[in-house]
Each structure stands twice: as structure tokens, then as C-alpha cells.
Design a protein around this motif. Sequence first.
Motif, PDB file in Angstrom:
ATOM      1  N   ARG A  49       9.470 -29.972 -24.584  1.00 25.06           N
ATOM      2  CA  ARG A  49       8.396 -29.006 -24.136  1.00 25.06           C
ATOM      3  C   ARG A  49       7.276 -30.035 -24.088  1.00 25.06           C
ATOM      4  O   ARG A  49       6.706 -30.512 -24.985  1.00 25.06           O
ATOM      5  N   ASP A  52      -0.139 -29.470 -13.874  1.00 24.48           N
ATOM      6  CA  ASP A  52       0.727 -29.237 -12.796  1.00 24.48           C
ATOM      7  C   ASP A  52       2.068 -30.063 -12.466  1.00 24.48           C
ATOM      8  O   ASP A  52       3.078 -29.781 -12.128  1.00 24.48           O
ATOM      9  N   ALA A  84       4.525 -29.549 -15.062  1.00 23.51           N
ATOM     10  CA  ALA A  84       5.188 -28.432 -14.903  1.00 23.51           C
ATOM     11  C   ALA A  84       6.154 -28.616 -13.849  1.00 23.51           C
ATOM     12  O   ALA A  84       7.185 -28.210 -13.731  1.00 23.51           O
ATOM     13  N   ARG A 140       7.625 -24.394 -18.821  1.00 22.48           N
ATOM     14  CA  ARG A 140       6.144 -24.528 -18.516  1.00 22.48           C
ATOM     15  C   ARG A 140       5.391 -25.190 -19.551  1.00 22.48           C
ATOM     16  O   ARG A 140       5.722 -25.109 -20.675  1.00 22.48           O
ATOM     17  N   ALA A 173      -0.761 -24.704 -13.680  1.00 24.19           N
ATOM     18  CA  ALA A 173       0.706 -23.845 -13.953  1.00 24.19           C
ATOM     19  C   ALA A 173       0.920 -23.800 -15.616  1.00 24.19           C
ATOM     20  O   ALA A 173       2.275 -23.396 -15.825  1.00 24.19           O
ATOM     21  N   GLY A 174       0.279 -24.189 -16.423  1.00 25.09           N
ATOM     22  CA  GLY A 174       0.435 -24.245 -17.927  1.00 25.09           C
ATOM     23  C   GLY A 174       0.467 -22.690 -18.427  1.00 25.09           C
ATOM     24  O   GLY A 174      -0.253 -21.881 -17.682  1.00 25.09           O
ATOM     25  N   LEU A 175       1.200 -22.426 -19.831  1.00 23.93           N
ATOM     26  CA  LEU A 175       1.010 -21.513 -20.444  1.00 23.93           C
ATOM     27  C   LEU A 175      -0.330 -21.742 -21.219  1.00 23.93           C
ATOM     28  O   LEU A 175      -0.263 -22.468 -22.094  1.00 23.93           O
TER      29      LEU A 175
END
Length: 90
Positions: A4, A55, A58, A64, A84-86
Motif C-alpha cells: 500500500r 495519481d 494510483a 488507492r 486519486a488518493g484516499l
Amino acid sequence: MVERVVFFVSDQTGVTAETLGHSLITQFAGQNFRQTTLPFIDSEDKAHEAVRTIDAAAEENPLRPIVFSTMVQPDLRRIVKESAGLHLDI
């Protein structure tokens, strides 16, 4: 196991975002994390570059990216949140 990606984003050194982020991700002992600090995001150009970096991560990963942010300036924070991240604003 899938790694991650985690970003620590700040308009200063990033130490606060790193410290708080590390305390949270250590709760997930079975998960591997690739950590990147994006410090001194203090202009619109740097904020857009941070979005491109997040991005890209991602697109390369099935999960994500997690974004820990301690950005103070609302306009720059808004730009980074377009990625696009959390996002977890601290």
C-alpha cells in the motif's frame, strides 16, 4: 501481499503528517507500506505536481494510495484533494 502506498503531504517539513500517519499505519502489522513524504507544498505548481505523483501511484497499484495531509492553505489543500488518493486531513 500488495504493498500500500502512503503519502505524507505538508506545506512545511512533513514531520507532523509522518508522525501521525506512522502511528496509524503501525496498527496494520500484516500490511506492507511504501511511504513517501511530499514536503513544502506551498504553491499551486507544487500542489499540482503532488497530484500528478499521487495519481501515478494510483495507476500503478491496485489499492488507492493513502494521503495524510497537514496542509493549512485551503486552496492548496483543495488541489491536492483532487488526486486519486484516499485523503486523511490531520
